[in-house]
Design a protein around this motif. Structure first.
Motif, PDB file in Angstrom:
ATOM      1  N   GLY A  25      -8.531 -56.897 -63.318  1.00 53.51           N
ATOM      2  CA  GLY A  25      -8.305 -58.262 -62.866  1.00 53.51           C
ATOM      3  C   GLY A  25      -7.179 -58.332 -61.847  1.00 53.51           C
ATOM      4  O   GLY A  25      -7.234 -59.099 -60.878  1.00 53.51           O
ATOM      5  N   ASP A  26      -6.144 -57.503 -62.050  1.00 53.86           N
ATOM      6  CA  ASP A  26      -5.051 -57.415 -61.074  1.00 53.86           C
ATOM      7  C   ASP A  26      -5.579 -56.938 -59.721  1.00 53.86           C
ATOM      8  O   ASP A  26      -5.207 -57.470 -58.670  1.00 53.86           O
ATOM      9  N   VAL A  27      -6.442 -55.938 -59.782  1.00 50.04           N
ATOM     10  CA  VAL A  27      -7.009 -55.384 -58.547  1.00 50.04           C
ATOM     11  C   VAL A  27      -7.808 -56.445 -57.806  1.00 50.04           C
ATOM     12  O   VAL A  27      -7.706 -56.570 -56.572  1.00 50.04           O
ATOM     13  N   TRP A  28      -8.607 -57.235 -58.543  1.00 51.41           N
ATOM     14  CA  TRP A  28      -9.408 -58.282 -57.893  1.00 51.41           C
ATOM     15  C   TRP A  28      -8.504 -59.299 -57.201  1.00 51.41           C
ATOM     16  O   TRP A  28      -8.789 -59.739 -56.085  1.00 51.41           O
ATOM     17  N   LYS A  29      -7.405 -59.692 -57.853  1.00 49.24           N
ATOM     18  CA  LYS A  29      -6.479 -60.644 -57.218  1.00 49.24           C
ATOM     19  C   LYS A  29      -5.892 -60.058 -55.944  1.00 49.24           C
ATOM     20  O   LYS A  29      -5.764 -60.746 -54.932  1.00 49.24           O
ATOM     21  N   GLY A  54     -21.033 -60.614 -76.555  1.00 46.89           N
ATOM     22  CA  GLY A  54     -19.944 -61.559 -76.794  1.00 46.89           C
ATOM     23  C   GLY A  54     -18.696 -61.218 -75.993  1.00 46.89           C
ATOM     24  O   GLY A  54     -18.050 -62.103 -75.414  1.00 46.89           O
ATOM     25  N   ILE A  55     -18.348 -59.937 -75.933  1.00 48.83           N
ATOM     26  CA  ILE A  55     -17.181 -59.509 -75.173  1.00 48.83           C
ATOM     27  C   ILE A  55     -17.417 -59.710 -73.683  1.00 48.83           C
ATOM     28  O   ILE A  55     -16.495 -60.055 -72.931  1.00 48.83           O
ATOM     29  N   LEU A  64     -15.903 -62.696 -68.844  1.00 43.91           N
ATOM     30  CA  LEU A  64     -16.225 -63.564 -67.705  1.00 43.91           C
ATOM     31  C   LEU A  64     -15.347 -64.814 -67.710  1.00 43.91           C
ATOM     32  O   LEU A  64     -14.727 -65.159 -66.694  1.00 43.91           O
ATOM     33  N   LEU A  65     -15.262 -65.476 -68.860  1.00 44.59           N
ATOM     34  CA  LEU A  65     -14.476 -66.707 -68.954  1.00 44.59           C
ATOM     35  C   LEU A  65     -12.989 -66.432 -68.757  1.00 44.59           C
ATOM     36  O   LEU A  65     -12.294 -67.168 -68.041  1.00 44.59           O
ATOM     37  N   ALA A  66     -12.498 -65.363 -69.388  1.00 46.58           N
ATOM     38  CA  ALA A  66     -11.076 -65.042 -69.289  1.00 46.58           C
ATOM     39  C   ALA A  66     -10.701 -64.670 -67.862  1.00 46.58           C
ATOM     40  O   ALA A  66      -9.620 -65.024 -67.371  1.00 46.58           O
ATOM     41  N   THR A 107      -6.048 -64.065 -68.548  1.00 46.04           N
ATOM     42  CA  THR A 107      -7.027 -63.075 -68.997  1.00 46.04           C
ATOM     43  C   THR A 107      -6.630 -62.498 -70.352  1.00 46.04           C
ATOM     44  O   THR A 107      -7.400 -62.545 -71.320  1.00 46.04           O
ATOM     45  N   SER A 108      -5.429 -61.954 -70.444  1.00 50.55           N
ATOM     46  CA  SER A 108      -4.955 -61.399 -71.718  1.00 50.55           C
ATOM     47  C   SER A 108      -4.670 -62.498 -72.724  1.00 50.55           C
ATOM     48  O   SER A 108      -4.909 -62.338 -73.924  1.00 50.55           O
TER      49      SER A 108
END
Length: 241
Positions: A54-58, A7-8, A13-15, A26-27
């Motif tokens: 997520g910051d790193v990916w951006k 579930g997480i 993935l969606l967030a 995301t948060s």
């Protein structure tokens, strides 16, 4: 436990997709959901780690866009106020923190719906205030992206520059608050720590998928969907922390 991890993983993935599409989210999505299962401080630490990657990916996916002067103006007060916000979080009783987060989410919904008519001047003060507010809200509630996005919008950046700039500012804010949470004794106990090895690459998949559909997804629909969800969770946390 396996169903919780699955579930997480789907939530991550969606967030991550929403967060990459809009520059925030995301948060905003993960914190309210995980508060139904984790304690407030554990939620902030867990989501903070996911958000950091997520910051790193951006930063990696949109690295051709950079406004370092704006990053410094937002980032320096953001880091300072992130530390102050995360310090306040460590001293608040869990129930009080949950109620405070509920009130914040309800006010946040009003802000999300009204911010299109919210005009902010394009100047240095805007950057400093935006950095400070987003840093403080990220530190104490784990959610500051939409505030940062509204202030960044005043500078009318191109999409790639906006996403890289927002991701870089958030990166320094997240490093600060995560470090402070850990020093304050926060731990992840509801799921095995090694499960992060699954969630982190899933967040990358979400970011990559979002990059592919970036030009085809209307952001307005995300805003209304997120707002309705946050309103329900905010009322729940306020009345039933």
């Amino acid at each position: 436990m396996e169903m919780e991890i699955l579930g997480i993983a789907v939530l991550t993935l969606l967030a991550s997709m929403v967060g990459t599409l809009t520059g925030f989210g995301t948060s905003t999505i993960m914190v309210p959901v995980l508060l139904f299962f984790f304690g407030p401080l554990e939620t902030l630490l867990f989501v903070g780690v996911i958000h950091l990657f997520g910051d790193v990916w951006k930063m990696l996916l949109f690295r051709k866009g950079a406004d370092w002067r704006l990053i410094a103006l937002f980032g320096i007060p953001g880091v300072l106020f992130s530390y102050l916000g995360s310090t306040a979080t460590l001293s608040l009783p869990p129930q009080l923190l949950s109620r405070a987060l509920g009130v914040f989410l309800i006010v946040y919904v009003v802000f999300l719906l009204a911010k299109k008519g919210f005009r902010i001047p394009k100047n240095r003060v805007t950057a400093l205030v935006g950095g400070a507010m987003s840093g403080f809200f990220a530190g104490i509630f784990g959610i500051g992206g939409a505030v940062r996005g509204a202030f960044l919008a005043a500078f009318k950046l191109k999409k790639a520059v906006y996403l890289f700039t927002a991701g870089t500012i958030a990166f320094f804010i997240d490093v600060t608050r995560i470090g402070n949470y850990l020093l304050g004794g926060a731990t992840i106990e509801s799921v095995p720590s090694y499960s992060l090895l699954l969630f982190i690459p899933i967040s990358l998949l979400g970011a990559l998928a979002a990059k592919r559909i970036l030009r085809h997804v209307p952001e307005k629909k995300f805003a209304y969907l997120v707002a309705a969800f946050l309103l329900v969770v905010g009322i729940k946390l306020l009345l039933l922390p």
